[in-house]
Design an enzyme around this catalytic site. Structure first.
Site, PDB file in Angstrom:
ATOM      1  N   LYS A 255       0.848  -1.197   0.000  1.00 59.68           N
ATOM      2  CA  LYS A 255       0.000   0.000   0.000  1.00 59.68           C
ATOM      3  C   LYS A 255       0.883   1.245   0.000  1.00 59.68           C
ATOM      4  O   LYS A 255       1.734   1.418   0.870  1.00 59.68           O
ATOM      5  CB  LYS A 255      -0.919   0.013   1.221  1.00 59.68           C
ATOM      6  CG  LYS A 255      -1.742   1.304   1.378  1.00 59.68           C
ATOM      7  CD  LYS A 255      -2.689   1.277   2.572  1.00 59.68           C
ATOM      8  CE  LYS A 255      -3.338   2.634   2.812  1.00 59.68           C
ATOM      9  NZ  LYS A 255      -4.224   2.660   3.981  1.00 59.68           N
ATOM     10  N   ASP A 260      -2.825  10.315   3.659  1.00 63.40           N
ATOM     11  CA  ASP A 260      -4.221   9.899   3.790  1.00 63.40           C
ATOM     12  C   ASP A 260      -4.990  10.895   4.654  1.00 63.40           C
ATOM     13  O   ASP A 260      -4.912  10.867   5.882  1.00 63.40           O
ATOM     14  CB  ASP A 260      -4.279   8.490   4.418  1.00 63.40           C
ATOM     15  CG  ASP A 260      -5.709   7.964   4.515  1.00 63.40           C
ATOM     16  OD1 ASP A 260      -6.617   8.597   3.940  1.00 63.40           O
ATOM     17  OD2 ASP A 260      -5.901   6.908   5.157  1.00 63.40           O
ATOM     18  N   LYS A 267     -10.663  12.544   8.006  1.00 61.44           N
ATOM     19  CA  LYS A 267     -10.126  12.217   9.331  1.00 61.44           C
ATOM     20  C   LYS A 267     -10.167  13.454  10.232  1.00 61.44           C
ATOM     21  O   LYS A 267     -10.235  14.583   9.752  1.00 61.44           O
ATOM     22  CB  LYS A 267      -8.667  11.743   9.199  1.00 61.44           C
ATOM     23  CG  LYS A 267      -8.491  10.385   8.564  1.00 61.44           C
ATOM     24  CD  LYS A 267      -7.030   9.970   8.567  1.00 61.44           C
ATOM     25  CE  LYS A 267      -6.819   8.638   7.876  1.00 61.44           C
ATOM     26  NZ  LYS A 267      -7.492   7.503   8.549  1.00 61.44           N
ATOM     27  N   ASP A 278       1.486   6.418   5.471  1.00 59.11           N
ATOM     28  CA  ASP A 278       0.507   5.451   4.981  1.00 59.11           C
ATOM     29  C   ASP A 278       0.995   4.706   3.732  1.00 59.11           C
ATOM     30  O   ASP A 278       0.229   4.035   3.056  1.00 59.11           O
ATOM     31  CB  ASP A 278      -0.834   6.162   4.723  1.00 59.11           C
ATOM     32  CG  ASP A 278      -2.033   5.242   4.852  1.00 59.11           C
ATOM     33  OD1 ASP A 278      -1.890   4.162   5.454  1.00 59.11           O
ATOM     34  OD2 ASP A 278      -3.106   5.599   4.333  1.00 59.11           O
ATOM     35  N   ASP A 337     -12.379   6.898   3.411  1.00 62.39           N
ATOM     36  CA  ASP A 337     -11.175   6.668   4.222  1.00 62.39           C
ATOM     37  C   ASP A 337     -10.750   5.193   4.202  1.00 62.39           C
ATOM     38  O   ASP A 337      -9.683   4.847   4.685  1.00 62.39           O
ATOM     39  CB  ASP A 337     -11.438   7.136   5.664  1.00 62.39           C
ATOM     40  CG  ASP A 337     -10.162   7.358   6.449  1.00 62.39           C
ATOM     41  OD1 ASP A 337      -9.071   7.342   5.829  1.00 62.39           O
ATOM     42  OD2 ASP A 337     -10.251   7.551   7.679  1.00 62.39           O
ATOM     43  N   GLU A 339      -9.580   3.641   1.789  1.00 58.10           N
ATOM     44  CA  GLU A 339      -9.008   3.766   0.446  1.00 58.10           C
ATOM     45  C   GLU A 339      -7.938   2.717   0.164  1.00 58.10           C
ATOM     46  O   GLU A 339      -7.714   2.357  -0.990  1.00 58.10           O
ATOM     47  CB  GLU A 339      -8.414   5.174   0.263  1.00 58.10           C
ATOM     48  CG  GLU A 339      -6.978   5.389   0.761  1.00 58.10           C
ATOM     49  CD  GLU A 339      -6.806   5.224   2.269  1.00 58.10           C
ATOM     50  OE1 GLU A 339      -7.825   5.284   2.994  1.00 58.10           O
ATOM     51  OE2 GLU A 339      -5.661   5.024   2.728  1.00 58.10           O
ATOM     52  N   ARG A 341      -7.826  -0.473   0.710  1.00 59.81           N
ATOM     53  CA  ARG A 341      -8.337  -1.697   0.081  1.00 59.81           C
ATOM     54  C   ARG A 341      -8.730  -1.467  -1.370  1.00 59.81           C
ATOM     55  O   ARG A 341      -8.709  -2.384  -2.178  1.00 59.81           O
ATOM     56  CB  ARG A 341      -9.498  -2.250   0.930  1.00 59.81           C
ATOM     57  CG  ARG A 341     -10.674  -1.354   1.047  1.00 59.81           C
ATOM     58  CD  ARG A 341     -11.582  -1.714   2.224  1.00 59.81           C
ATOM     59  NE  ARG A 341     -11.004  -1.331   3.516  1.00 59.81           N
ATOM     60  CZ  ARG A 341     -11.602  -1.544   4.691  1.00 59.81           C
ATOM     61  NH1 ARG A 341     -12.766  -2.160   4.746  1.00 59.81           N
ATOM     62  NH2 ARG A 341     -11.022  -1.155   5.808  1.00 59.81           N
TER      63      ARG A 341
HETATM   64  N1  BES Z   1      -4.453   4.488   6.752  1.00 59.17           N
HETATM   65  C1  BES Z   1      -5.597   4.176   7.514  1.00 59.17           C
HETATM   66  C2  BES Z   1      -5.330   3.146   8.615  1.00 59.17           C
HETATM   67  C3  BES Z   1      -4.423   3.594   9.729  1.00 59.17           C
HETATM   68  C4  BES Z   1      -4.951   4.144  10.888  1.00 59.17           C
HETATM   69  C5  BES Z   1      -3.058   3.416   9.657  1.00 59.17           C
HETATM   70  C6  BES Z   1      -4.110   4.539  11.920  1.00 59.17           C
HETATM   71  C7  BES Z   1      -2.229   3.807  10.677  1.00 59.17           C
HETATM   72  C8  BES Z   1      -2.748   4.368  11.812  1.00 59.17           C
HETATM   73  C9  BES Z   1      -6.688   3.602   6.609  1.00 59.17           C
HETATM   74  O1  BES Z   1      -6.712   4.092   5.326  1.00 59.17           O
HETATM   75  C10 BES Z   1      -8.000   3.952   7.230  1.00 59.17           C
HETATM   76  O2  BES Z   1      -8.305   5.098   7.282  1.00 59.17           O
HETATM   77  N2  BES Z   1      -8.730   2.948   7.691  1.00 59.17           N
HETATM   78  C11 BES Z   1      -9.998   3.167   8.301  1.00 59.17           C
HETATM   79  C12 BES Z   1     -10.941   2.095   7.810  1.00 59.17           C
HETATM   80  C13 BES Z   1     -12.372   2.353   8.169  1.00 59.17           C
HETATM   81  C14 BES Z   1     -12.893   3.572   7.448  1.00 59.17           C
HETATM   82  C15 BES Z   1     -13.183   1.123   7.822  1.00 59.17           C
HETATM   83  C16 BES Z   1      -9.809   3.083   9.822  1.00 59.17           C
HETATM   84  O3  BES Z   1      -9.014   2.278  10.285  1.00 59.17           O
HETATM   85  O4  BES Z   1     -10.453   3.864  10.511  1.00 59.17           O
HETATM   86 ZN    ZN Z   2      -4.934   4.776   4.568  1.00 58.26          ZN
HETATM   87 MN    MN Z   3      -7.821   5.877   5.136  1.00 59.39          MN
END
Ligand code: BES
Ligand code: ZN
Ligand code: MN
Length: 495
Positions: A255, A260, A267, A278, A337, A339, A341
């Site tokens: 990834k 992000d 966020k 990220d 968010d 993104e 996947r």
């Molecule tokens: N990049 C984030 C995941 C992340 C969170 C990495 C904290 C490192 C530290 C990812 O893109 C994300 O935002 N995931 C969401 C998924 C949700 C919307 C289902 C998350 O974890 O909140």
């Molecule tokens: Zn992310």
């Molecule tokens: Mn995200």
């Protein structure tokens, strides 16, 4: 980063005119270890030094001869490669104003730990601990170390082990440099250019696709996430071809979200901190692939990196938009968010088309994985028990913590969409890391062994440096990948 030479020698031949000697002390043998060094036990006690793992205590010589840096390695029976790597790392981080350093840590290894393994671990730990990310300070921190000698022995095996440890640690440090770089100074195009430069240096073939080619190839997840950003995405393919007939073909997918924001599912300010990291999955693939040639890896390895910013803008994807990913699966975006996947869907599909023996993806994918396992352990998911077991074993030996996680079948229905083939989040709040893994599984070709590492926690550490692991970008994943690939053998047929 300047590359201070790290060389092995025998204890007897260690340079007498060093500025600093780094020595180990065991918590349950503290009295004896201190007596050997001529150190007063009461002094160590008053300073709060008990020989616990990664504790340090600097003892000035108070006259001619080197200063001494004591490093705790914990109880005698548990002094293995991982403990010594961490101790060397703690020492490497501490040392600043000494120039010529002798590191004598391997002597205290528990019986049964191979000398070669110890030599490699100490070399690795030292180079990892000495890492600094200095590019954005007006005055770089003044580390003066000019030479490091490890008392690992002078034989060819010791030399090779130390050289291997140094090479691996530098590959990890490369990944750290990429992860630590701010989002504004490492755009997708910049990261692609860095991969090109690394490839040219170490002899990897690197192909970079821009937006037009990404659209032409039907990488609709990647193109969709890119819509909100002015800076265009890239899709990078890296090829490592071993000398001689390959023992197999492993595909790595990383990834590469260079920043992000969350997109319109924005966020919070706090949640956005560190989101320049990220792309830690992509960085791990780049770091690992940079050292395959040096290690003489015999398996063919192909890396696939979708690189993109997740921003907001007039053309950004909306909640409810439908994207068509490579291979034709349509995905309703219910949260912009989620993104990672979306871009991994394309990466996994392209990797599957090459029909490799195995696909391993690494991604800073979910906060939920950190809720489950804490910040220092990666979630390990997969379709093939043989591959998952192997990754677990090599990760433990390399000092990187992973833990097997389930993909419960009953969660799969949560990804059904009312209007498309899939949606990118499930309705519920639970098991977010497993839901994400189930989403990814859809895009892996039938019959291909696949493993997914959710490295959201261990790729970016915010509390404190520990052992060889620094704060912020850690380069997590490089070591487990290199060990996995260096020892690659065909997987037994399984499901
Ligand atoms: N990049 C984030 C995941 C992340 C969170 C990495 C904290 C490192 C530290 C990812 O893109 C994300 O935002 N995931 C969401 C998924 C949700 C919307 C289902 C998350 O974890 O909140
Ligand atoms: Zn992310
Ligand atoms: Mn995200």
């Amino acid at each position: 980063m300047t590359a201070t030479p790290v060389t092995p020698t025998t204890a007897a031949q260690a340079p007498a005119r060093a500025d600093l000697r780094v020595v180990a002390a065991r918590s349950d043998r503290l009295g004896a270890d201190l007596t050997d060094l001529g150190v007063d036990e009461g002094f160590a006690e008053a300073a709060g030094f008990g020989g616990q793992a990664n504790q340090t205590l600097l003892l000035p010589a108070g006259g001619p001869g080197p200063d001494t840096l004591l490093v705790g390695v914990g109880e005698e029976a548990g002094v293995d490669g991982n403990r010594l790597r961490a101790a060397a790392g703690a020492a490497g981080r501490k040392v600043t104003r000494h120039r010529k350093v002798v590191v004598a840590l391997g002597e205290k290894a528990a019986d049964g730990t191979s000398r070669e393994h110890v030599a490699q671990a100490v070399a690795e730990g030292w180079v990892l601990g000495a890492y600094r990310f200095d590019g954005h300070r007006s005055k770089p921190s003044e580390v003066e170390v000019t030479s490091v000698v490890l008392t690992a022995g002078a034989a060819k095996v010791a030399k090779d082990a130390v050289a291997r440890g140094v090479a691996l640690a530098r590959a990890v440090n490369l990944a750290r440099d990429l992860v630590n770089e701010p989002g504004g100074s490492l755009l997708p195009a910049d990261l692609a250019a860095r991969v090109k430069a690394v490839g040219a240096e170490v002899g990897l073939k690197v192909k970079v696709d821009g937006l037009a080619a990404i659209k032409r190839r039907g990488l609709g997840g990647l193109a969709g996430v890119a819509q909100g950003a002015t800076n265009e995405p890239r899709f990078v393919e890296i090829a490592y071809e071993p000398k001689g007939k390959p023992t197999g073909h492993v595909a790595l997918v990383g990834k590469g979200v260079t920043f992000d924001t969350g997109g319109y599912s924005l966020k919070t300010s706090d949640g956005m901190k560190g989101m320049n990291g990220d792309m830690g999955g992509a960085a791990a693939v780049i770091g690992a692939m940079s050292v395959l040639g040096t290690l003489g890896v015999k398996v063919k390895v192909t890396g696939y990196l979708p690189l993109v910013e997740n921003m907001i803008g007039p053309d950004a994807i909306r909640v409810g938009d439908v994207l068509t990913t490579r291979g034709g699966t349509t995905v309703e975006v219910q949260n912009t968010d989620a993104e990672g996947r979306l871009i991994l869907a394309d990466g996994l599909r392209v990797a599957s088309e090459a029909e490799p023996d195995a696909i391993i993806d690494l991604a800073t994918l979910t906060g939920a994985c950190m809720v489950a396992l804490g910040p220092r352990v990666a979630g390990l998911f997969g379709s093939d028990d043989g591959l998952v077991g192997r990754i677990h074993a090599v990760a433990d030996a390399a000092g990187e913590s992973v833990w097997p996680m389930p993909m419960p079948e009953h969660l799969r229905a949560g990804l059904d969409s009312d209007i498309a083939d899939l949606r990118n989040i499930s309705g519920g709040r639970h098991a977010g890391a497993s839901v994400a893994a189930l989403f990814l599984r859809h895009f892996v070709g039938d019959g291909i062994a696949w493993a997914h590492l959710d490295i959201a926690g261990p790729s970016w550490i915010t509390d404190s440096a520990q052992g060889e692991v620094p704060k912020l970008g850690t380069g997590f994943g490089v070591r487990l990948l290199t060990d996995l690939l260096a020892g690659w053998e065909p997987l037994p047929a399984s499901g």
